[in-house]
Design a protein around this motif. Structure first.
Motif, PDB file in Angstrom:
ATOM      1  N   LEU A  13      -4.671  -0.907  -5.964  1.00 49.41           N
ATOM      2  CA  LEU A  13      -5.192  -0.485  -4.831  1.00 49.41           C
ATOM      3  C   LEU A  13      -5.983  -0.714  -4.384  1.00 49.41           C
ATOM      4  O   LEU A  13      -7.225  -1.404  -3.718  1.00 49.41           O
ATOM      5  CB  LEU A  13      -5.047   1.094  -4.387  1.00 49.41           C
ATOM      6  CG  LEU A  13      -3.786   2.060  -4.166  1.00 49.41           C
ATOM      7  CD1 LEU A  13      -4.776   3.300  -3.583  1.00 49.41           C
ATOM      8  CD2 LEU A  13      -3.201   1.032  -2.911  1.00 49.41           C
ATOM      9  N   PHE A  14      -7.160  -1.264  -5.808  1.00 38.53           N
ATOM     10  CA  PHE A  14      -8.731  -1.397  -5.618  1.00 38.53           C
ATOM     11  C   PHE A  14      -8.594  -2.937  -5.905  1.00 38.53           C
ATOM     12  O   PHE A  14      -8.801  -3.705  -5.064  1.00 38.53           O
ATOM     13  CB  PHE A  14      -9.234  -1.008  -7.658  1.00 38.53           C
ATOM     14  CG  PHE A  14      -9.459  -0.148  -7.363  1.00 38.53           C
ATOM     15  CD1 PHE A  14     -10.314   0.668  -8.593  1.00 38.53           C
ATOM     16  CD2 PHE A  14     -10.301   0.901  -6.487  1.00 38.53           C
ATOM     17  CE1 PHE A  14     -10.991   1.721  -8.012  1.00 38.53           C
ATOM     18  CE2 PHE A  14     -10.590   2.379  -6.231  1.00 38.53           C
ATOM     19  CZ  PHE A  14     -10.144   2.815  -7.641  1.00 38.53           C
ATOM     20  N   VAL A  51     -12.356  -2.293 -14.566  1.00 42.98           N
ATOM     21  CA  VAL A  51     -12.585  -1.556 -15.662  1.00 42.98           C
ATOM     22  C   VAL A  51     -12.012  -0.316 -15.822  1.00 42.98           C
ATOM     23  O   VAL A  51     -12.335   0.465 -16.728  1.00 42.98           O
ATOM     24  CB  VAL A  51     -14.863  -1.373 -14.829  1.00 42.98           C
ATOM     25  CG1 VAL A  51     -15.270   0.006 -15.056  1.00 42.98           C
ATOM     26  CG2 VAL A  51     -15.655  -2.350 -15.318  1.00 42.98           C
ATOM     27  N   LEU A  52     -11.551   0.677 -14.112  1.00 41.16           N
ATOM     28  CA  LEU A  52     -10.941   1.259 -14.417  1.00 41.16           C
ATOM     29  C   LEU A  52      -9.755   1.428 -15.800  1.00 41.16           C
ATOM     30  O   LEU A  52     -10.054   2.596 -16.488  1.00 41.16           O
ATOM     31  CB  LEU A  52     -10.651   1.794 -13.281  1.00 41.16           C
ATOM     32  CG  LEU A  52      -9.850   3.350 -12.704  1.00 41.16           C
ATOM     33  CD1 LEU A  52     -10.946   3.932 -12.020  1.00 41.16           C
ATOM     34  CD2 LEU A  52      -8.670   2.751 -11.813  1.00 41.16           C
ATOM     35  N   LEU A 110      -5.584  -4.410  -3.886  1.00 37.86           N
ATOM     36  CA  LEU A 110      -6.068  -4.974  -2.372  1.00 37.86           C
ATOM     37  C   LEU A 110      -7.176  -4.980  -1.779  1.00 37.86           C
ATOM     38  O   LEU A 110      -7.102  -5.525  -0.680  1.00 37.86           O
ATOM     39  CB  LEU A 110      -4.595  -3.171  -2.396  1.00 37.86           C
ATOM     40  CG  LEU A 110      -3.610  -4.065  -2.052  1.00 37.86           C
ATOM     41  CD1 LEU A 110      -2.313  -2.842  -1.440  1.00 37.86           C
ATOM     42  CD2 LEU A 110      -2.807  -5.136  -1.365  1.00 37.86           C
ATOM     43  N   LEU A 111      -8.256  -3.805  -1.995  1.00 40.96           N
ATOM     44  CA  LEU A 111      -9.295  -3.588  -1.581  1.00 40.96           C
ATOM     45  C   LEU A 111     -10.277  -4.854  -2.181  1.00 40.96           C
ATOM     46  O   LEU A 111     -11.678  -4.973  -1.645  1.00 40.96           O
ATOM     47  CB  LEU A 111      -9.827  -3.005  -2.174  1.00 40.96           C
ATOM     48  CG  LEU A 111      -9.427  -1.472  -0.742  1.00 40.96           C
ATOM     49  CD1 LEU A 111      -9.565  -0.578  -1.750  1.00 40.96           C
ATOM     50  CD2 LEU A 111      -9.215  -1.675  -0.023  1.00 40.96           C
ATOM     51  N   SER A 112      -9.789  -6.311  -2.991  1.00 37.93           N
ATOM     52  CA  SER A 112     -10.554  -6.938  -3.247  1.00 37.93           C
ATOM     53  C   SER A 112     -11.747  -6.319  -4.318  1.00 37.93           C
ATOM     54  O   SER A 112     -12.785  -7.405  -4.733  1.00 37.93           O
ATOM     55  CB  SER A 112     -11.482  -7.848  -2.512  1.00 37.93           C
ATOM     56  OG  SER A 112     -11.077  -7.244  -1.191  1.00 37.93           O
ATOM     57  N   ALA A 113     -11.475  -5.672  -4.717  1.00 33.86           N
ATOM     58  CA  ALA A 113     -12.131  -4.728  -6.317  1.00 33.86           C
ATOM     59  C   ALA A 113     -11.844  -5.116  -7.882  1.00 33.86           C
ATOM     60  O   ALA A 113     -11.682  -4.287  -8.277  1.00 33.86           O
ATOM     61  CB  ALA A 113     -12.943  -3.826  -5.599  1.00 33.86           C
ATOM     62  N   THR A 156      -4.092   3.440  -9.098  1.00 29.86           N
ATOM     63  CA  THR A 156      -5.699   3.190  -8.028  1.00 29.86           C
ATOM     64  C   THR A 156      -6.053   1.581  -8.657  1.00 29.86           C
ATOM     65  O   THR A 156      -6.908   1.557  -7.723  1.00 29.86           O
ATOM     66  CB  THR A 156      -6.564   4.199  -8.589  1.00 29.86           C
ATOM     67  OG1 THR A 156      -5.224   5.623  -8.453  1.00 29.86           O
ATOM     68  CG2 THR A 156      -7.591   4.432  -8.075  1.00 29.86           C
ATOM     69  N   PHE A 167       1.189  -1.122  -0.055  1.00 31.45           N
ATOM     70  CA  PHE A 167      -0.118  -0.081   0.008  1.00 31.45           C
ATOM     71  C   PHE A 167       0.630   0.863   0.469  1.00 31.45           C
ATOM     72  O   PHE A 167       0.334   2.366  -0.404  1.00 31.45           O
ATOM     73  CB  PHE A 167      -1.155  -0.607   1.256  1.00 31.45           C
ATOM     74  CG  PHE A 167      -1.676   0.987   2.149  1.00 31.45           C
ATOM     75  CD1 PHE A 167      -0.981   2.220   2.424  1.00 31.45           C
ATOM     76  CD2 PHE A 167      -2.678   1.390   0.697  1.00 31.45           C
ATOM     77  CE1 PHE A 167      -1.952   3.906   2.073  1.00 31.45           C
ATOM     78  CE2 PHE A 167      -3.450   3.192   0.408  1.00 31.45           C
ATOM     79  CZ  PHE A 167      -2.835   3.896   2.006  1.00 31.45           C
ATOM     80  N   PHE A 179     -12.684  -6.312 -10.250  1.00 29.44           N
ATOM     81  CA  PHE A 179     -13.983  -6.089 -11.209  1.00 29.44           C
ATOM     82  C   PHE A 179     -13.928  -4.716 -11.389  1.00 29.44           C
ATOM     83  O   PHE A 179     -13.707  -3.468 -12.848  1.00 29.44           O
ATOM     84  CB  PHE A 179     -16.031  -6.198 -11.503  1.00 29.44           C
ATOM     85  CG  PHE A 179     -16.139  -5.834 -12.399  1.00 29.44           C
ATOM     86  CD1 PHE A 179     -17.353  -4.988 -13.061  1.00 29.44           C
ATOM     87  CD2 PHE A 179     -15.729  -6.847 -13.735  1.00 29.44           C
ATOM     88  CE1 PHE A 179     -18.046  -3.972 -13.264  1.00 29.44           C
ATOM     89  CE2 PHE A 179     -16.987  -6.644 -14.832  1.00 29.44           C
ATOM     90  CZ  PHE A 179     -17.778  -5.234 -15.131  1.00 29.44           C
ATOM     91  N   VAL A 180     -14.094  -3.753 -10.865  1.00 30.88           N
ATOM     92  CA  VAL A 180     -13.963  -2.073 -10.520  1.00 30.88           C
ATOM     93  C   VAL A 180     -12.238  -2.049 -11.293  1.00 30.88           C
ATOM     94  O   VAL A 180     -12.248  -1.375 -11.750  1.00 30.88           O
ATOM     95  CB  VAL A 180     -14.552  -1.800  -9.572  1.00 30.88           C
ATOM     96  CG1 VAL A 180     -13.972   0.170  -9.041  1.00 30.88           C
ATOM     97  CG2 VAL A 180     -15.685  -1.788  -8.710  1.00 30.88           C
ATOM     98  N   GLY A 190      -8.112  -6.166   3.355  1.00 33.15           N
ATOM     99  CA  GLY A 190      -8.339  -6.333   2.519  1.00 33.15           C
ATOM    100  C   GLY A 190      -8.431  -7.740   1.053  1.00 33.15           C
ATOM    101  O   GLY A 190      -8.879  -7.554   1.172  1.00 33.15           O
ATOM    102  N   VAL A 191      -7.262  -8.081   0.631  1.00 31.57           N
ATOM    103  CA  VAL A 191      -7.501  -9.272   0.073  1.00 31.57           C
ATOM    104  C   VAL A 191      -7.685 -10.020   0.728  1.00 31.57           C
ATOM    105  O   VAL A 191      -6.958 -10.281   1.845  1.00 31.57           O
ATOM    106  CB  VAL A 191      -5.841  -9.249  -0.319  1.00 31.57           C
ATOM    107  CG1 VAL A 191      -5.568 -10.732  -1.515  1.00 31.57           C
ATOM    108  CG2 VAL A 191      -5.807  -8.668  -0.591  1.00 31.57           C
ATOM    109  N   LEU A 220      -4.082   6.576 -11.901  1.00 29.50           N
ATOM    110  CA  LEU A 220      -4.634   5.863 -11.980  1.00 29.50           C
ATOM    111  C   LEU A 220      -4.608   4.062 -12.459  1.00 29.50           C
ATOM    112  O   LEU A 220      -5.522   3.213 -11.942  1.00 29.50           O
ATOM    113  CB  LEU A 220      -5.880   5.605 -13.349  1.00 29.50           C
ATOM    114  CG  LEU A 220      -6.329   6.891 -14.046  1.00 29.50           C
ATOM    115  CD1 LEU A 220      -6.474   7.793 -14.884  1.00 29.50           C
ATOM    116  CD2 LEU A 220      -7.669   7.214 -13.482  1.00 29.50           C
TER     117      LEU A 220
END
Lengths: 692, 181, 101
Positions: free
Chosen positions: B50-51, B62-63, B53-56, B47, B13, B58-59, B126-127, B44
């Motif tokens: 980091l997403f 997509v980003l 890392l945050l288990s997102a 970021t 992080f 798909f986002v 997090g993950v 970007l």
């Protein structure tokens, strides 16, 4: 008391009683008395109509005037007959408006012995004069206007005579003055005629001050203008009235002095002869000038009672007038002027009588004098009309071409001189008798003699002078050779007929009051609403009568001796030219010059002083006020400019400046707006979340 | 602090955060426009990491797809069309740097302060179990269907608007000519 | 991991974006800064999602929405900037002061 006085007292008889007014009358209602307003209104209507109709045809002037006066004569004579038979007493007043302080403005009429006598006199003499004027004024300028004015006069005189309250009396008084002014100045194209009219008006106006002040004084103390009311209060001797009675009565008399031409306010009457002769006959002999005597008669209960202290002064003025004006008549060449001074003298007699408390005597003399003086004036007018000149030096020998005029004139002169059985004898005798029994003021002393005695002998002497100058006039006019240049002839019937009628009256009128035989006039004149007392002689006082008669005869004799041979040459005519006395008389005691000097002073030094005062003092104050105003204006302007405007401009400037300041925020740049926006949000959030 | 730094996740992080911070600063202060745009790519991408890392997952992808792939390309085109100075230039900033700095600091203070005060001691996983696409689909077409549709309308509007705006201006005479012909 | 580290990071990014928004002269640069800010918000959303972990994955969903809308917005924004550049031959924001008072 001297021997003269004792002679007088011996001659006078003691017999007699004291009676008085307030007699019960028989007639107090009826058509005649309830419609007296017709007599008062019709003359004005006629005057107005003549103004309009006369423009179309001047004959409407005399038609309307004579028609109107015919009615007035009829109604007036009717009232007089009713008075003679039953006695009439009636008063009506109509409230017209409110004068404030509890005084009402009323108009109406009174019918009693005194006013019905006046109605009769005015109606008769006026009608005869109107008829005479048709002939006399024929072809003269403003014919219709003349009749309009003389109708106005008749209306005004009747309004005055019928007045139940002092306000209406004053209205009539003033209107009569207006008519007099109009008529004296009838031939105003000549400056001296219009000046004469103005002189009459001014002198009367000076006197009217007294009249009005007196009327106000008396009415204010009593609380009403109504004459009966005032006289009732005088009878009771009410407190407020008693304190002003004498002064008020004297002020009223001062007004009467103007209208009745008493010395020294007589100066207008001789100059008034500038008017046409009918005017002189009607107004300045019979009616208008007698208004003052009428006023004294109307207010007699006041003069007899509460204001008795005023009477010596009235007698004094009357006596002075009688004597002084009679003397002036001796030196006149103008026929009308002789008659004018004679009128003045006779008015003095009447006033003297009223002052002595001889109510009936004074009014009876008014009655008879109206007839024979009008007769004399009309006769003189007849001669003047024929000769086209007033001056006796242009006359002479008139008895041959004008017999009617001559004989009527002689009758009139004899009446005036007091020769029995003509009217003047009885009335003059009654005055003399009254003087011997004067009540109250007889205690006043003049030159060491009782006032009544002093004026008795003055009156007697006056009678002699009267007879003398009338004789002179008759001889110089009608006898001897004609000195003029024309072809005189007798006047037309319209002029000579009234002469005859008046001649008859001059003969018969005296018999209406013969003491001891028939005292109708006394009885009739005393039909009044208010009471008063006067001396009534039981019978004809022979001593007094003889004294008067002797004086008259003596006067005629001297005149005859001096002038019967018809002073043909100027030298003979100038026999009267006594050095010292003559110029004094000829210049009328320099009274006119004295008055002129007063006027000149007012016009000159006084006017100049007032002008200076006005210009330097009053105007200075006013200009000062104006300057203060200007200065104030400038100051306010300055304040406005610098102060207020500065404030307003400052405000505007502030608005502009602040706007300019704030405008800098409006850059039009979005980033700046965004910055402000974000900062604002941050601040708000901080303040809401953390602070509040 | 010591506990925090000991976790490997936090090391990652921290690295990523530093990259983001540095790149972000480059974006807003670079004098070269192209450099700024490319720094945005760095931001970007980090970021997106980091997403992860945050288990997102798909986002994150997509980003990268949308932002980095399309939007940034758009930006580069825009920069070129508007003939923005591509080389060095004196300053791309304006006079209001001071005000902007103050505002930015204020904003940072507010946000950071609020966050610290509110969530100072919150631990997150997090993950871990990732949020699967299936879950997202269920959510998008289930609960958040209406916002989904509205967003597609927004895209449509943007599309049409873009075309309309980018069209060449023609005078009314030329319009008439074109339609007639 | 703590939540707050992500939040701090996102705050930093956001503030940087604000600075860029207010300080840059070029219109495209401003848009770039806006993207930065949007990205910060996305980070925030996802961080919270990681914390809350609700059944609907709300944070992620909204992050997706935001990306979408941001893309649309950039498209329109650039179109407008290009149009303005065509008219004014400048992309300098300071020159657009028609609304100046």
């Amino acid at each position: 008391m001297g021997s003269l006085t004792r002679l007088g007292m011996f001659l006078a008889e003691e017999g007699g009683e004291h009676g008085g007014g307030g007699v019960e009358a028989g007639i107090t209602s009826g058509w005649a008395v309830e419609n007296v307003w017709l007599i008062l209104v019709l003359p004005f209507v006629a005057a107005l109509l003549i103004v309009f109709l006369g423009k179309a045809n001047e004959k409407w002037g005399h038609r309307l005037a004579i028609a109107m006066m015919g009615y007035v004569f009829f109604h007036g004579t009717w009232l007089w007959i009713l008075t003679m038979t039953d006695g009439v007493l009636y008063e009506a007043s109509y409230v017209i408006g409110d004068l404030g302080s509890g005084f009402a403005f009323e108009l109406g009429w009174v019918v009693d012995g005194l006013s019905s006598m006046m109605f009769f006199v005015v109606g008769t003499v006026a009608l005869l004069v109107y008829i005479y004027a048709v002939g006399y004024m024929k072809g003269e300028i403003r014919y219709a206007g003349f009749f309009s004015a003389i109708s106005l006069f008749a209306g005004a005189m009747l309004v005055l005579v019928a007045a139940p309250n002092l306000v209406q009396l004053i209205i009539g008084w003033e209107l009569v003055g207006v008519a007099s002014y109009l008529l004296i100045g009838h031939y105003w194209e000549e400056k001296e005629n219009s000046s004469a009219g103005m002189k009459a008006f001014y002198v009367n106006k000076v006197a009217d001050v007294g009249l009005i002040l007196g009327a106000i004084m008396l009415s204010a103390s009593v609380g009403t203008f109504n004459i009966t009311g005032i006289l009732d209060a005088a009878e009771e001797g009410a407190g407020e009235l008693s304190s002003v009675a004498v002064v008020g009565a004297l002020l009223l008399f001062f007004g009467a002095m103007g209208k009745s031409a008493q010395f020294p306010l007589h100066v207008w009457l001789p100059d008034a002869m500038a008017g046409p002769t009918p005017v002189s006959a009607l107004m300045h002999a019979a009616t208008m000038v007698t208004a003052g005597v009428y006023l004294l008669g109307r207010m007699f209960p006041l003069y007899e009672g509460l204001a008795a202290d005023a009477r010596p002064w009235i007698m004094l003025i009357g006596g002075l007038t009688l004597f002084l004006t009679g003397l002036i008549a001796l030196v006149q060449w103008d026929l009308k002027k002789i008659l004018a001074y004679s009128t003045l003298s006779q008015l003095g007699y009447m006033v003297l009588a009223m002052g002595a408390g001889a109510y009936t005597a004074g009014l009876f003399h008014l009655f008879t004098h109206a007839f024979f003086k009008a007769l004399l004036f009309l006769g003189a007018g007849s001669v003047i009309h024929a000769v086209h000149s007033n001056d006796m030096r242009d006359m002479g020998g008139m008895r041959k071409p004008m017999p009617i005029t001559y004989w009527t004139f002689v009758i009139g002169s004899l009446a005036l001189a007091g020769i029995p059985p003509l009217a003047g004898f009885f009335s003059k005798d009654e005055i003399l008798a009254g003087l011997t029994h004067a009540e109250g003021p007889s205690t006043a002393m003049v030159l060491g003699i009782g006032i009544d005695t002093f004026f008795f002998w003055t009156a007697v002497f006056g009678a002699a002078i009267t007879a003398f100058y009338m004789t002179r006039a008759v001889f110089l006019t009608f006898h001897g050779e004609y000195k003029g240049h024309g072809h005189p002839h007798e006047s037309p019937a319209s002029m000579s007929a009234p002469l005859v009628v008046l001649g008859v009256f001059s003969v018969g009128a005296g018999f209406l009051n013969v003491p001891g035989v028939f005292t109708g006039m006394t009885k009739w004149l005393e039909i009044r609403a208010n009471e008063f007392y006067e001396f009534h002689p039981e019978s004809l006082d022979l001593g007094v009568a003889l004294t008067g008669l002797t004086a008259g005869v003596v006067g005629i004799a001297i005149g005859w001796w001096l002038f019967a041979r018809d002073a043909d040459t100027q030298a003979e005519r100038d026999r009267l030219h006594i050095p010292g006395l003559y110029p004094l008389l000829e210049n009328k005691y320099y009274l006119d010059d004295f008055y002129l000097a007063i006027v000149a002073f007012i016009k000159g030094p006084l006017a100049r002083f007032i002008d200076w005062f006005n210009g330097h003092v009053i105007d200075a104050v006013i200009n000062g006020a104006g300057l203060v105003g200007v200065w104030l204006g400038r100051a306010v302007y300055g304040v406005d400019q610098k102060g207020i405007d500065a404030a307003v401009n400052g405000l505007a400037g502030a608005a502009g400046a602040s706007g300019a300041v704030f405008r800098r925020a409006q850059t039009g740049r979005v980033q700046q707006y965004a910055a402000a926006f974000i900062l604002g949000v941050v601040v708000l959030v901080i303040s809401f979340v953390f602070v509040l | 602090m010591a506990d925090w730094i000991s976790l490997p996740v936090n090391w990652v992080f921290l690295v990523l955060a530093l990259v983001i911070a540095f790149a972000g600063v480059k974006v807003v202060t670079s004098r070269n426009l192209i450099h700024a745009a490319l720094s945005l790519v760095g931001v970007l991408a980090s970021t997106a990491a980091l997403f992860l890392l945050l288990s997102a997952e798909f986002v994150a992808w997509v980003l990268v797809l949308v932002y980095v792939g399309a939007v940034l390309v758009l930006f580069l085109f825009g920069i070129m069309i508007t003939r923005a100075p591509m080389g060095r230039e004196v300053s791309l900033d304006n006079e209001r740097r001071g005000l902007a700095a103050i505002t930015a600091l204020a904003t940072f203070a507010l946000l950071a302060g609020t966050s610290w005060v509110a969530f100072g001691d919150v631990e997150i996983e997090g993950v871990g179990d990732p949020i699967t696409t299936g879950d997202l689909a269920d959510s998008l077409l289930g609960r958040y269907l209406i916002p989904f549709e509205i967003v597609s309308f927004v895209l449509l509007a943007a599309l049409i608007g873009g075309i309309a705006l980018a069209r060449k201006d023609r005078s009314p005479a030329e319009e008439a000519e074109r339609t007639d012909a | 991991m703590t939540l707050v580290q992500f939040l701090l990071l996102s705050s930093l990014l956001f503030s940087l974006g604000v600075y860029g928004l207010l300080a840059r002269r070029n219109a495209v640069m401003i848009l770039l800064s806006v993207e930065l800010m949007l990205n910060a918000v996305n980070l925030n959303l996802v961080a919270f999602e990681a914390w809350i972990r609700d059944a609907f994955a709300t944070g992620n969903v909204f992050a997706i929405f935001m990306i979408t809308v941001a893309a649309a917005e950039v498209g329109i924004g650039l179109a407008i900037v290009i149009l303005i550049f065509r008219n004014r031959a400048t992309a300098n924001v300071d020159d657009f002061e028609l609304m100046r008072g």
